[in-house]
Scaffold this active site. Structure first.
Site, PDB file in Angstrom:
ATOM      1  N   ASP A   1     -44.709 -71.260  72.815  1.00 60.60           N
ATOM      2  CA  ASP A   1     -43.503 -70.665  72.443  1.00 60.60           C
ATOM      3  C   ASP A   1     -43.718 -70.671  70.848  1.00 60.60           C
ATOM      4  O   ASP A   1     -43.758 -71.620  70.392  1.00 60.60           O
ATOM      5  CB  ASP A   1     -42.580 -71.390  72.784  1.00 60.60           C
ATOM      6  CG  ASP A   1     -41.257 -70.720  72.116  1.00 60.60           C
ATOM      7  OD1 ASP A   1     -41.149 -69.944  71.448  1.00 60.60           O
ATOM      8  OD2 ASP A   1     -40.111 -71.561  72.637  1.00 60.60           O
TER       9      ASP A   1
ATOM     10  N   SER B   1     -29.639 -73.836  70.512  1.00 59.00           N
ATOM     11  CA  SER B   1     -29.116 -74.323  69.184  1.00 59.00           C
ATOM     12  C   SER B   1     -27.926 -73.464  68.798  1.00 59.00           C
ATOM     13  O   SER B   1     -27.181 -73.720  67.784  1.00 59.00           O
ATOM     14  CB  SER B   1     -30.128 -74.049  68.057  1.00 59.00           C
ATOM     15  OG  SER B   1     -30.625 -72.764  67.974  1.00 59.00           O
TER      16      SER B   1
ATOM     17  N   THR C   1     -40.897 -72.138  68.622  1.00 55.18           N
ATOM     18  CA  THR C   1     -40.511 -73.639  68.609  1.00 55.18           C
ATOM     19  C   THR C   1     -41.581 -74.330  67.749  1.00 55.18           C
ATOM     20  O   THR C   1     -42.776 -73.770  67.765  1.00 55.18           O
ATOM     21  CB  THR C   1     -40.910 -74.067  70.070  1.00 55.18           C
ATOM     22  OG1 THR C   1     -40.106 -73.706  70.872  1.00 55.18           O
ATOM     23  CG2 THR C   1     -40.705 -75.435  70.155  1.00 55.18           C
TER      24      THR C   1
ATOM     25  N   TYR D   1     -41.886 -66.114  80.692  1.00 53.65           N
ATOM     26  CA  TYR D   1     -42.497 -66.572  79.590  1.00 53.65           C
ATOM     27  C   TYR D   1     -43.971 -66.520  79.697  1.00 53.65           C
ATOM     28  O   TYR D   1     -44.568 -66.276  80.732  1.00 53.65           O
ATOM     29  CB  TYR D   1     -42.039 -68.142  79.584  1.00 53.65           C
ATOM     30  CG  TYR D   1     -40.914 -68.406  79.377  1.00 53.65           C
ATOM     31  CD1 TYR D   1     -39.909 -68.077  78.444  1.00 53.65           C
ATOM     32  CD2 TYR D   1     -40.018 -68.899  80.633  1.00 53.65           C
ATOM     33  CE1 TYR D   1     -38.641 -68.462  78.286  1.00 53.65           C
ATOM     34  CE2 TYR D   1     -38.751 -69.391  80.563  1.00 53.65           C
ATOM     35  CZ  TYR D   1     -37.791 -68.846  79.544  1.00 53.65           C
ATOM     36  OH  TYR D   1     -36.723 -69.246  79.790  1.00 53.65           O
TER      37      TYR D   1
ATOM     38  N   ASP E   1     -40.635 -64.668  68.192  1.00 53.80           N
ATOM     39  CA  ASP E   1     -40.303 -65.855  69.156  1.00 53.80           C
ATOM     40  C   ASP E   1     -40.816 -65.308  70.628  1.00 53.80           C
ATOM     41  O   ASP E   1     -40.391 -64.416  71.435  1.00 53.80           O
ATOM     42  CB  ASP E   1     -38.648 -65.960  69.397  1.00 53.80           C
ATOM     43  CG  ASP E   1     -38.389 -67.051  70.512  1.00 53.80           C
ATOM     44  OD1 ASP E   1     -39.418 -67.949  70.847  1.00 53.80           O
ATOM     45  OD2 ASP E   1     -37.190 -67.007  70.928  1.00 53.80           O
TER      46      ASP E   1
END
Length: 485
Positions: A292, A146, A295, A265, A102
């Site tokens: 990302d 999540s 994702t 990021y 990730d």
């Protein structure tokens, strides 16, 4: 009890790495797992992504001496391109686990035998069997949108590819149901240290800081299975190369684009999107995007998402639990190109078609043709970053994440790999029922170049960088944590 939000982030420049010496390359295969209700679970995935990056929720119920080496690590494709994982070894002797790779988070965590909520389908790390495991007295909770992972801050030997080092990690003792899929045990974050909830240096960045990488970067090739008629659990999903690139996986040169703003990021700026032949120019202030790998989809700001789907005849915005997602006639090939200030990169129609929807999902029993879910959704407005660019795009390019000079690079995939051309399957994955939704309450300005670092313009870019520098702190609250002493 002391609560420590991520308010201050250290923003330290990276030192230049030495030229790449001759040496071996380690490639990690990526594995992918598929979910039997992938389309039905899209509302949950969309809501989780909004929470991960700090967007408001909708009405949906509910990561000294150069050794001259690189590592080629096989990747597993999870659930028809839902996520991608790699094998990480933890402890002495090593215990092997599939962890989600990730770039949108920066922490390493693994479910342990102390976990009271982990199901039998989650392989668990046994700390008592590792002679190098060292637990601290601190406990931590990380919210991924999540769901959350709670556990003990610890340290142990971690091996990924051919690299091994002592690494701080979260030994998870409690996990929210649905945070990870069956067969997975946790997450390996590949972002920068500045957004680490553990306030530690991620594995890849620690290798870079120690001058252990042949090159100051890592790179991805991601396989595609979204167009397969049958659901898959896991499949060979590509390769992650630590410390280098694999020239057999791409053609031509790598186009590097300087990061927009601080290293947190992997941030670029979307400059334009072309849909069905019409180009939509993106205002620099609305283009800041996190790249990302963790994702599945692409999240775009509300007005831009509406403009994108307005170019597709017969498309419609979904409502209710499916708010933010768009549907389009399954027999339509949706052709999309995206640019970050340089090349217009194609997104295959195969990746824009996530599968068929039934009347319950569409909320319109009078639809004249079979409708499919689209790979770009409305993420909302008002948060930073404004875009989340996930695997719907990244499957179409060879992607490179470089620490120094800080940049993300893209290249055309080699012939025979996941292609950016082709027609979408009008019905790649049949979905006949709607699963109950979860009830969780948890939460041209980019630099461009063609071989080294990109150039940025002054003015609007400077404004973006200032905004990113201050507001990325807000985005990083998505990785917020609570520390108990």
């Amino acid at each position: 009890m002391i609560f420590l939000p991520l308010v201050a982030i250290a923003l330290l420049p990276f030192t230049l790495a030495a030229p790449q010496p001759a040496g071996g390359v380690v490639h990690a295969p990526i594995v992918r797992r598929s979910h039997s209700n992938r389309v039905a679970n899209l509302p949950k995935a969309v809501e989780a992504l909004r929470k991960k990056y700090g967007y408001p929720v909708t009405n949906v119920k509910s990561t000294n001496s150069k050794r001259a080496s690189t590592a080629a690590i096989p990747i597993t494709d999870e659930e028809n391109d839902s996520s991608y994982s790699g094998v990480v070894s933890i402890g002495t002797p090593p215990q092997n686990f599939n962890l989600v790779l990730d770039t949108g988070s920066s922490d390493l965590w693994v479910a342990t035998t102390l976990c009271t909520s982990c199901g039998s389908d989650i392989p668990e790390f046994n700390p008592s069997k590792s002679s190098t495991y060292k637990a601290t007295s601190s406990q931590l909770e990380i919210d991924y949108g999540s769901g959350s992972a709670q556990g003990i801050v610890a340290q142990d030997s971690v091996t990924f590819g051919s690299f091994e080092m002592s690494q701080e990690l979260l030994a998870v003792t409690n996990i929210t149901s649905g945070l990870i899929d069956d067969g997975l045990s946790g997450i390996m974050g590949l972002g920068f240290a500045s957004i680490s909830a553990l306030q530690t240096t991620p594995f890849w960045e620690a290798l870079y800081n120690a001058n252990d990488l042949a090159e100051p970067l890592f790179s991805f090739y991601l396989e595609r299975y979204v167009d397969q008629a049958n659901q898959i659990s896991t499949a060979p999903g590509g390769v992650l190369t630590l410390g280098g690139t694999n020239s057999s996986l791409y053609n031509g040169s790598i186009e590097y684009l300087n990061l927009t703003g601080p290293s947190s990021y992997w941030l670029l700026t979307v400059s334009s999107v072309t849909v069905q032949g019409k180009t939509i120019v993106i205002d620099p202030l609305s283009g800041l995007a996190a790249i990302d790998t963790g994702t599945t989809l692409i999240g775009a700001p509300t007005p831009i998402a509406a403009s994108i789907w307005a170019q597709v005849p017969g498309s419609t915005e979904l409502t209710g639990d499916w708010q933010g997602l768009y549907a389009f006639p399954c027999d339509t090939n949706v052709t999309v190109y995206i640019s970050f200030g340089g090349t217009n990169w194609a997104i295959s129609p195969l990746d824009m078609n996530l599968g068929t929807l039934n009347d319950t999902m569409i909320g319109n029993a009078t639809a004249s043709s079979q409708m499919c879910a689209g790979g770009i959704f409305d993420i909302g407005i008002g948060s930073v970053p404004a875009w989340i660019v996930g695997d719907t795009f990244l499957k179409n390019v060879y992607s490179v994440f470089r620490a120094s000079p800080a940049a993300v690079g893209f290249a055309q995939l080699a012939s025979g790999l996941s292609s950016s051309t082709g027609s979408s399957d009008p019905n790649p994955v049949q979905v006949t029922g709607l699963v109950p939704l979860p009830t969780s309450t948890s939460a041209s300005s980019s630099g461009s170049g063609n071989s080294t670092s990109g150039s940025t313009s002054s003015g609007s870019v400077s404004l973006i960088e200032n905004i990113a520098l201050s507001l990325t702190l807000l985005a990083s609250v998505a990785g917020c944590f609570t520390l108990f002493l």
